[in-house]
Design a protein around this motif. Structure first.
Motif, PDB file in Angstrom:
ATOM      1  N   LEU A   4      71.667  60.487  35.707  1.00 64.05           N
ATOM      2  CA  LEU A   4      70.206  60.551  35.803  1.00 64.05           C
ATOM      3  C   LEU A   4      69.715  59.797  37.031  1.00 64.05           C
ATOM      4  N   PHE A   5      68.625  60.292  37.579  1.00 71.01           N
ATOM      5  CA  PHE A   5      67.980  59.587  38.678  1.00 71.01           C
ATOM      6  C   PHE A   5      66.539  59.275  38.257  1.00 71.01           C
ATOM      7  N   ILE A   6      66.239  57.980  38.178  1.00 68.95           N
ATOM      8  CA  ILE A   6      64.930  57.532  37.691  1.00 68.95           C
ATOM      9  C   ILE A   6      64.288  56.646  38.752  1.00 68.95           C
ATOM     10  N   THR A   7      62.993  56.832  38.987  1.00 71.24           N
ATOM     11  CA  THR A   7      62.319  56.005  39.998  1.00 71.24           C
ATOM     12  C   THR A   7      61.143  55.232  39.410  1.00 71.24           C
ATOM     13  N   LEU A   8      60.878  54.096  40.041  1.00 71.27           N
ATOM     14  CA  LEU A   8      59.741  53.252  39.670  1.00 71.27           C
ATOM     15  C   LEU A   8      58.771  53.199  40.842  1.00 71.27           C
ATOM     16  N   GLU A   9      57.512  53.438  40.554  1.00 70.03           N
ATOM     17  CA  GLU A   9      56.496  53.477  41.600  1.00 70.03           C
ATOM     18  C   GLU A   9      55.286  52.649  41.193  1.00 70.03           C
ATOM     19  N   GLY A  10      54.436  52.367  42.183  1.00 67.44           N
ATOM     20  CA  GLY A  10      53.223  51.601  41.925  1.00 67.44           C
ATOM     21  C   GLY A  10      52.983  50.627  43.060  1.00 67.44           C
ATOM     22  N   GLY A  11      51.847  49.974  43.021  1.00 63.06           N
ATOM     23  CA  GLY A  11      51.492  49.042  44.091  1.00 63.06           C
ATOM     24  C   GLY A  11      52.295  47.751  44.027  1.00 63.06           C
ATOM     25  N   GLU A  12      52.026  46.866  44.970  1.00 67.38           N
ATOM     26  CA  GLU A  12      52.711  45.572  45.000  1.00 67.38           C
ATOM     27  C   GLU A  12      52.372  44.767  43.755  1.00 67.38           C
ATOM     28  N   GLY A  13      53.392  44.127  43.200  1.00 71.59           N
ATOM     29  CA  GLY A  13      53.163  43.248  42.068  1.00 71.59           C
ATOM     30  C   GLY A  13      52.960  43.961  40.742  1.00 71.59           C
ATOM     31  N   ALA A  14      53.158  45.271  40.710  1.00 69.95           N
ATOM     32  CA  ALA A  14      52.927  46.026  39.473  1.00 69.95           C
ATOM     33  C   ALA A  14      54.015  45.784  38.433  1.00 69.95           C
ATOM     34  N   ASP A 130      64.684  62.691  37.936  1.00 74.31           N
ATOM     35  CA  ASP A 130      64.558  63.254  36.589  1.00 74.31           C
ATOM     36  C   ASP A 130      63.312  62.709  35.918  1.00 74.31           C
ATOM     37  N   LEU A 131      62.988  61.471  36.241  1.00 77.06           N
ATOM     38  CA  LEU A 131      61.827  60.826  35.635  1.00 77.06           C
ATOM     39  C   LEU A 131      61.303  59.743  36.582  1.00 77.06           C
ATOM     40  N   THR A 132      59.982  59.633  36.634  1.00 70.35           N
ATOM     41  CA  THR A 132      59.347  58.629  37.488  1.00 70.35           C
ATOM     42  C   THR A 132      58.310  57.874  36.678  1.00 70.35           C
ATOM     43  N   PHE A 133      58.325  56.552  36.799  1.00 68.87           N
ATOM     44  CA  PHE A 133      57.287  55.740  36.162  1.00 68.87           C
ATOM     45  C   PHE A 133      56.351  55.201  37.232  1.00 68.87           C
ATOM     46  N   VAL A 134      55.064  55.464  37.040  1.00 66.51           N
ATOM     47  CA  VAL A 134      54.054  54.838  37.889  1.00 66.51           C
ATOM     48  C   VAL A 134      53.491  53.669  37.089  1.00 66.51           C
ATOM     49  N   LEU A 135      53.738  52.454  37.575  1.00 63.50           N
ATOM     50  CA  LEU A 135      53.200  51.270  36.902  1.00 63.50           C
ATOM     51  C   LEU A 135      51.791  51.055  37.435  1.00 63.50           C
ATOM     52  N   ASP A 136      50.829  51.273  36.577  1.00 59.55           N
ATOM     53  CA  ASP A 136      49.433  51.276  37.001  1.00 59.55           C
ATOM     54  C   ASP A 136      48.728  49.975  36.628  1.00 59.55           C
ATOM     55  N   LEU A 137      48.118  49.384  37.649  1.00 52.08           N
ATOM     56  CA  LEU A 137      47.494  48.075  37.480  1.00 52.08           C
ATOM     57  C   LEU A 137      46.199  48.043  38.291  1.00 52.08           C
ATOM     58  N   PRO A 138      45.126  47.448  37.749  1.00 52.21           N
ATOM     59  CA  PRO A 138      43.939  47.265  38.580  1.00 52.21           C
ATOM     60  C   PRO A 138      44.325  46.494  39.850  1.00 52.21           C
ATOM     61  N   VAL A 139      43.704  46.870  40.961  1.00 51.94           N
ATOM     62  CA  VAL A 139      44.091  46.315  42.257  1.00 51.94           C
ATOM     63  C   VAL A 139      44.088  44.783  42.280  1.00 51.94           C
ATOM     64  N   ARG A 188      57.338  65.157  35.250  1.00 44.44           N
ATOM     65  CA  ARG A 188      58.243  64.190  35.893  1.00 44.44           C
ATOM     66  C   ARG A 188      57.658  62.785  35.928  1.00 44.44           C
ATOM     67  N   VAL A 189      56.344  62.687  36.132  1.00 45.42           N
ATOM     68  CA  VAL A 189      55.742  61.377  36.432  1.00 45.42           C
ATOM     69  C   VAL A 189      54.929  60.852  35.249  1.00 45.42           C
ATOM     70  N   LYS A 190      55.330  59.698  34.745  1.00 46.23           N
ATOM     71  CA  LYS A 190      54.633  59.090  33.607  1.00 46.23           C
ATOM     72  C   LYS A 190      53.883  57.846  34.082  1.00 46.23           C
ATOM     73  N   VAL A 191      52.601  57.814  33.787  1.00 44.65           N
ATOM     74  CA  VAL A 191      51.804  56.640  34.143  1.00 44.65           C
ATOM     75  C   VAL A 191      51.923  55.622  33.014  1.00 44.65           C
ATOM     76  N   ILE A 192      52.295  54.401  33.379  1.00 36.65           N
ATOM     77  CA  ILE A 192      52.456  53.326  32.399  1.00 36.65           C
ATOM     78  C   ILE A 192      51.401  52.253  32.674  1.00 36.65           C
ATOM     79  N   ASP A 193      50.622  51.934  31.683  1.00 40.70           N
ATOM     80  CA  ASP A 193      49.647  50.848  31.806  1.00 40.70           C
ATOM     81  C   ASP A 193      50.433  49.540  31.961  1.00 40.70           C
ATOM     82  N   ALA A 194      50.297  48.943  33.153  1.00 42.28           N
ATOM     83  CA  ALA A 194      51.136  47.773  33.453  1.00 42.28           C
ATOM     84  C   ALA A 194      50.400  46.452  33.247  1.00 42.28           C
ATOM     85  N   THR A 195      49.267  46.504  32.563  1.00 43.32           N
ATOM     86  CA  THR A 195      48.490  45.262  32.392  1.00 43.32           C
ATOM     87  C   THR A 195      49.056  44.348  31.303  1.00 43.32           C
TER      88      THR A 195
END
Ligand SMILES: Nc1ncnc2c1ncn2[C@@H]1O[C@H](COP(=O)(O)OP(=O)(O)OP(=O)(O)O)[C@@H](O)[C@H]1O
Ligand SMILES: [Mg+2]
Length: 215
Positions: A4-14, A130-139, A188-195
């Motif tokens: 599997l190939f999995i990626t993590l995405e999001g801004g700095e410090g997420a 195969d799967l991507t997580f976007v770690l979403d955080l207020p700026v 493919r892309v799942k948004v994860i609430d990173a708060t």
């Protein structure tokens, strides 16, 4: 077993690096072999290109040249590390991948999204995570976290300037960009609430992982 190939995405410090390590533990407990990697970089050649992109004296690249550099590094990463490992049944987790180029250079800096897509197509064809997580955080929260981390790390020589000095509106465009990517590719892309705390964030990630493993 299928790799599997999995990626993590999001801004700095997420929390990308933190969650990458949690994911590695999770898979290893299941007896899987895991490779943690990151972009730009991940292989010796790609790390050389990383230095050109992220170090203060790396060079003053035009947006088009920068786009090619990101993808040159990415091609080496995919062809020499990611694809061979996945073919051997391993799980490769990358801290950032193509979505970061789309979010930072495209949504953040206004570089033509169609050009990025064309270069991506030439560089990678139909290869994608195969799967991507976007770690979403207020700026504000993201900046707070990465500043706190910097304070802890200070003392160590840090020659990488990264993108952190950019203004708040840039970070807002970046966040919006990642959310748009997820909207276009919800499978493919799942948004994860990173708060929430590290455990809370990982709980959401592990739910998606177990669905992927049992798909
Ligand atoms: N869920 C969380 N709640 C609170 N703090 C967190 C959480 N996840 C990570 N942190 C802390 O926030 C900081 C940034 O986390 P981390 O390095 O994992 O983020 P990152 O997305 O990899 O950042 P960068 O883009 O700078 O590499 C670290 O000090 C980490 O301990
Ligand atoms: Mg990190």
């Amino acid at each position: 077993m299928r790799g599997l190939f999995i990626t993590l995405e999001g801004g700095e410090g997420a929390g990308k690096t933190t969650q990458a390590h949690r994911m590695k533990e999770y898979f290893e407990l299941q007896g899987r072999e895991v490779i943690l990697t990151r972009e730009p970089g991940g292989t010796p050649e790609a790390e050389k290109i990383r230095a050109l992109l992220v170090q203060r004296d790396g060079g003053n690249w035009t947006p088009t040249a920068e786009c090619f550099l990101f993808f040159a590094a990415r091609v080496m990463h995919v062809e020499t590390l990611i694809k061979p490992a996945v073919a051997e049944g391993k799980i490769v987790i990358s801290d950032r991948f193509t979505d970061s180029t789309v979010a930072y250079q495209g949504y953040g800096h206004g570089f033509d999204l169609n050009v990025i897509e064309q270069v991506r197509q030439i560089a990678l064809g139909d290869f994608e995570p195969d799967l991507t997580f976007v770690l979403d955080l207020p700026v504000k929260e993201g900046i707070k976290r990465s500043m706190a981390q910097k304070a802890v790390a200070s003392g160590a020589e840090n020659t990488e300037d990264r993108f952190e000095k950019l203004d708040t509106s840039f970070h807002e465009r970046l966040r919006h960009g990642f959310l748009e990517i997820a909207k276009f590719e919800p499978k493919r892309v799942k948004v994860i609430d990173a708060t929430q705390g590290v455990d809370g964030v990982f709980k959401k990630i592990s739910k998606e992982l177990s669905m992927l493993l049992h798909a």
